[in-house]
Design a protein around this motif. Structure first.
Motif, PDB file in Angstrom:
ATOM      1  N   ALA A  11      56.609  28.223  -4.456  1.00  0.00           N
ATOM      2  CA  ALA A  11      57.911  27.766  -4.935  1.00  0.00           C
ATOM      3  C   ALA A  11      59.054  28.211  -4.026  1.00  0.00           C
ATOM      4  O   ALA A  11      60.185  27.754  -4.185  1.00  0.00           O
ATOM      5  N   ALA A  12      58.774  29.104  -3.076  1.00  0.00           N
ATOM      6  CA  ALA A  12      59.804  29.532  -2.128  1.00  0.00           C
ATOM      7  C   ALA A  12      60.012  28.513  -1.019  1.00  0.00           C
ATOM      8  O   ALA A  12      60.884  28.681  -0.175  1.00  0.00           O
ATOM      9  N   LEU A  13      59.201  27.448  -1.022  1.00  0.00           N
ATOM     10  CA  LEU A  13      59.342  26.381  -0.031  1.00  0.00           C
ATOM     11  C   LEU A  13      60.113  25.220  -0.667  1.00  0.00           C
ATOM     12  O   LEU A  13      59.637  24.631  -1.640  1.00  0.00           O
ATOM     13  N   PRO A  14      61.298  24.876  -0.155  1.00  0.00           N
ATOM     14  CA  PRO A  14      62.101  23.819  -0.776  1.00  0.00           C
ATOM     15  C   PRO A  14      61.370  22.474  -0.901  1.00  0.00           C
ATOM     16  O   PRO A  14      61.656  21.704  -1.798  1.00  0.00           O
ATOM     17  N   HIS A  15      60.438  22.207   0.026  1.00  0.00           N
ATOM     18  CA  HIS A  15      59.675  20.958  -0.057  1.00  0.00           C
ATOM     19  C   HIS A  15      58.182  21.279  -0.113  1.00  0.00           C
ATOM     20  O   HIS A  15      57.381  20.771   0.678  1.00  0.00           O
ATOM     21  N   ALA A  16      57.814  22.106  -1.066  1.00  0.00           N
ATOM     22  CA  ALA A  16      56.421  22.519  -1.213  1.00  0.00           C
ATOM     23  C   ALA A  16      55.523  21.333  -1.526  1.00  0.00           C
ATOM     24  O   ALA A  16      55.947  20.362  -2.160  1.00  0.00           O
ATOM     25  N   VAL A  17      54.271  21.432  -1.094  1.00  0.00           N
ATOM     26  CA  VAL A  17      53.266  20.404  -1.369  1.00  0.00           C
ATOM     27  C   VAL A  17      52.275  20.962  -2.385  1.00  0.00           C
ATOM     28  O   VAL A  17      51.709  22.034  -2.169  1.00  0.00           O
ATOM     29  N   PRO A  18      52.074  20.286  -3.519  1.00  0.00           N
ATOM     30  CA  PRO A  18      51.132  20.784  -4.521  1.00  0.00           C
ATOM     31  C   PRO A  18      49.734  20.964  -3.940  1.00  0.00           C
ATOM     32  O   PRO A  18      49.279  20.154  -3.128  1.00  0.00           O
ATOM     33  N   GLY A  19      49.072  22.038  -4.378  1.00  0.00           N
ATOM     34  CA  GLY A  19      47.727  22.326  -3.882  1.00  0.00           C
ATOM     35  C   GLY A  19      46.818  22.781  -5.004  1.00  0.00           C
ATOM     36  O   GLY A  19      46.942  22.347  -6.149  1.00  0.00           O
ATOM     37  N   THR A  20      45.942  23.715  -4.693  1.00  0.00           N
ATOM     38  CA  THR A  20      44.911  24.136  -5.649  1.00  0.00           C
ATOM     39  C   THR A  20      45.227  25.466  -6.327  1.00  0.00           C
ATOM     40  O   THR A  20      44.362  26.030  -6.995  1.00  0.00           O
ATOM     41  N   ARG A  21      46.452  25.978  -6.159  1.00  0.00           N
ATOM     42  CA  ARG A  21      46.822  27.199  -6.882  1.00  0.00           C
ATOM     43  C   ARG A  21      46.739  26.935  -8.379  1.00  0.00           C
ATOM     44  O   ARG A  21      47.114  25.868  -8.835  1.00  0.00           O
ATOM     45  N   LYS A  22      46.286  27.946  -9.124  1.00  0.00           N
ATOM     46  CA  LYS A  22      46.039  27.732 -10.551  1.00  0.00           C
ATOM     47  C   LYS A  22      47.050  28.464 -11.435  1.00  0.00           C
ATOM     48  O   LYS A  22      47.508  29.554 -11.099  1.00  0.00           O
ATOM     49  N   LEU A  23      47.337  27.851 -12.551  1.00  0.00           N
ATOM     50  CA  LEU A  23      48.247  28.412 -13.546  1.00  0.00           C
ATOM     51  C   LEU A  23      47.609  29.648 -14.179  1.00  0.00           C
ATOM     52  O   LEU A  23      46.449  29.618 -14.595  1.00  0.00           O
ATOM     53  N   ARG A  24      48.392  30.730 -14.235  1.00  0.00           N
ATOM     54  CA  ARG A  24      47.893  31.967 -14.845  1.00  0.00           C
ATOM     55  C   ARG A  24      49.046  32.657 -15.565  1.00  0.00           C
ATOM     56  O   ARG A  24      50.212  32.326 -15.367  1.00  0.00           O
ATOM     57  N   LYS A  25      48.716  33.613 -16.402  1.00  0.00           N
ATOM     58  CA  LYS A  25      49.741  34.340 -17.141  1.00  0.00           C
ATOM     59  C   LYS A  25      50.645  35.108 -16.171  1.00  0.00           C
ATOM     60  O   LYS A  25      50.184  35.701 -15.215  1.00  0.00           O
ATOM     61  N   GLY A  26      51.939  35.079 -16.462  1.00  0.00           N
ATOM     62  CA  GLY A  26      52.898  35.818 -15.655  1.00  0.00           C
ATOM     63  C   GLY A  26      53.371  35.105 -14.406  1.00  0.00           C
ATOM     64  O   GLY A  26      54.203  35.629 -13.668  1.00  0.00           O
ATOM     65  N   CYS A  27      52.882  33.884 -14.171  1.00  0.00           N
ATOM     66  CA  CYS A  27      53.300  33.197 -12.944  1.00  0.00           C
ATOM     67  C   CYS A  27      54.573  32.375 -13.186  1.00  0.00           C
ATOM     68  O   CYS A  27      54.956  32.110 -14.320  1.00  0.00           O
ATOM     69  N   THR A  28      55.206  31.996 -12.097  1.00  0.00           N
ATOM     70  CA  THR A  28      56.419  31.179 -12.132  1.00  0.00           C
ATOM     71  C   THR A  28      56.083  29.796 -11.598  1.00  0.00           C
ATOM     72  O   THR A  28      55.499  29.657 -10.522  1.00  0.00           O
TER      73      THR A  28
END
Length: 250
Positions: free
Chosen positions: A119-136
């Motif tokens: 999310a620190a990239l203004p034009h981020a490209v969605p990938g395979t990072r997974k949703l977890r507790k405590g994430c933004t």
């Protein structure tokens, strides 16, 4: 082909010089057009169309508002489907599906769904990072309705909010609200940018806000006017801009 039809019209009108939007025409298209228009000079036109589109008419504003409502409804529907373990790509796919269900012909731009450091990239490209507790989770998206586009950004905290992120979120939100309140006819665009930028700077995060405050919106997701520190233009009735300050931490 379209090039042949354009050539017919130009020749029938006895045009000798033809203006083109150089920023929107490919090299291949220019070559094909020139082939059918021998003897006609193709010139890069001044930004006539862009200037005409700076101020929107009532029907255009209504279409942009409709595109915004579609995007908002799709986002709310997508939130209800969030589950731990989902990837950025899965969430982006669901969001775009929900927009199309509601009448969007296509995303206004490549939907950005970004977790944590992405999310620190203004034009981020969605990938395979997974949703977890405590994430933004950052969502930056828009819908297209009858060719007009919307552009929204929201931040979601999963299960809990890290203290520093809560501070950053509040800082950005206040900067946005103050900037929106400062917008009115006759005010310089650079002065509105300064309202948001000064607040973020006073909070100690100035070096992490490194893009313009916003941009025009319409048939393109980025069009005039540019809401940034260098813009000397003044707001006029009918202009529409995004207001999207940000703090991008390493």
């Amino acid at each position: 082909s379209l090039h042949d039809e354009i050539a017919k019209v130009v020749r029938s009108a006895r045009v000798k010089r033809l203006g083109i939007q150089a920023e929107a025409l490919t090299v291949a298209d220019r070559a094909a057009l020139g082939k059918g228009l021998r003897g006609v000079r193709l010139l890069a036109a001044p930004p006539i169309c862009a200037d005409l589109r700076v101020r929107k008419q009532a029907d255009e504003l209504a279409l942009i508002e409709k595109a915004t409502r579609i995007a908002e409804a799709a986002y709310r529907a997508t939130l209800k489907t969030l589950r731990l373990g989902q990837t950025e790509l899965e969430i982006a796919g669901r969001l775009e599906y929900e927009m199309k269900r509601r009448g969007s012909t296509e995303p206004a731009f490549g939907s950005i769904v970004a977790l944590d450091a992405n999310a620190a990239l203004p034009h981020a490209v969605p990938g395979t990072r997974k949703l977890r507790k405590g994430c933004t989770l950052l969502v930056d998206w828009g819908a297209t309705y009858r060719f007009y586009r919307s552009d929204l950004t929201r931040t979601v905290f999963i299960a809990s909010i890290p203290p520093r992120m809560e501070e950053v979120y509040a800082t950005v939100l206040t900067a946005q609200r103050r900037a929106i309140a400062a917008i009115k006819p006759g005010v310089k665009l650079c002065d509105v940018d300064a309202v948001a930028r000064n607040h973020i700077d006073e909070a100690g995060y100035g070096e992490f806000f490194n893009h313009g405050l916003g941009h025009g919106l319409g048939l393109n997701v980025h069009e005039a006017p540019s809401l940034r520190w260098s813009s000397q233009e003044t707001f006029r009735e009918g202009m529409i801009v995004t207001v999207e300050p940000g703090i991008y931490l390493p």
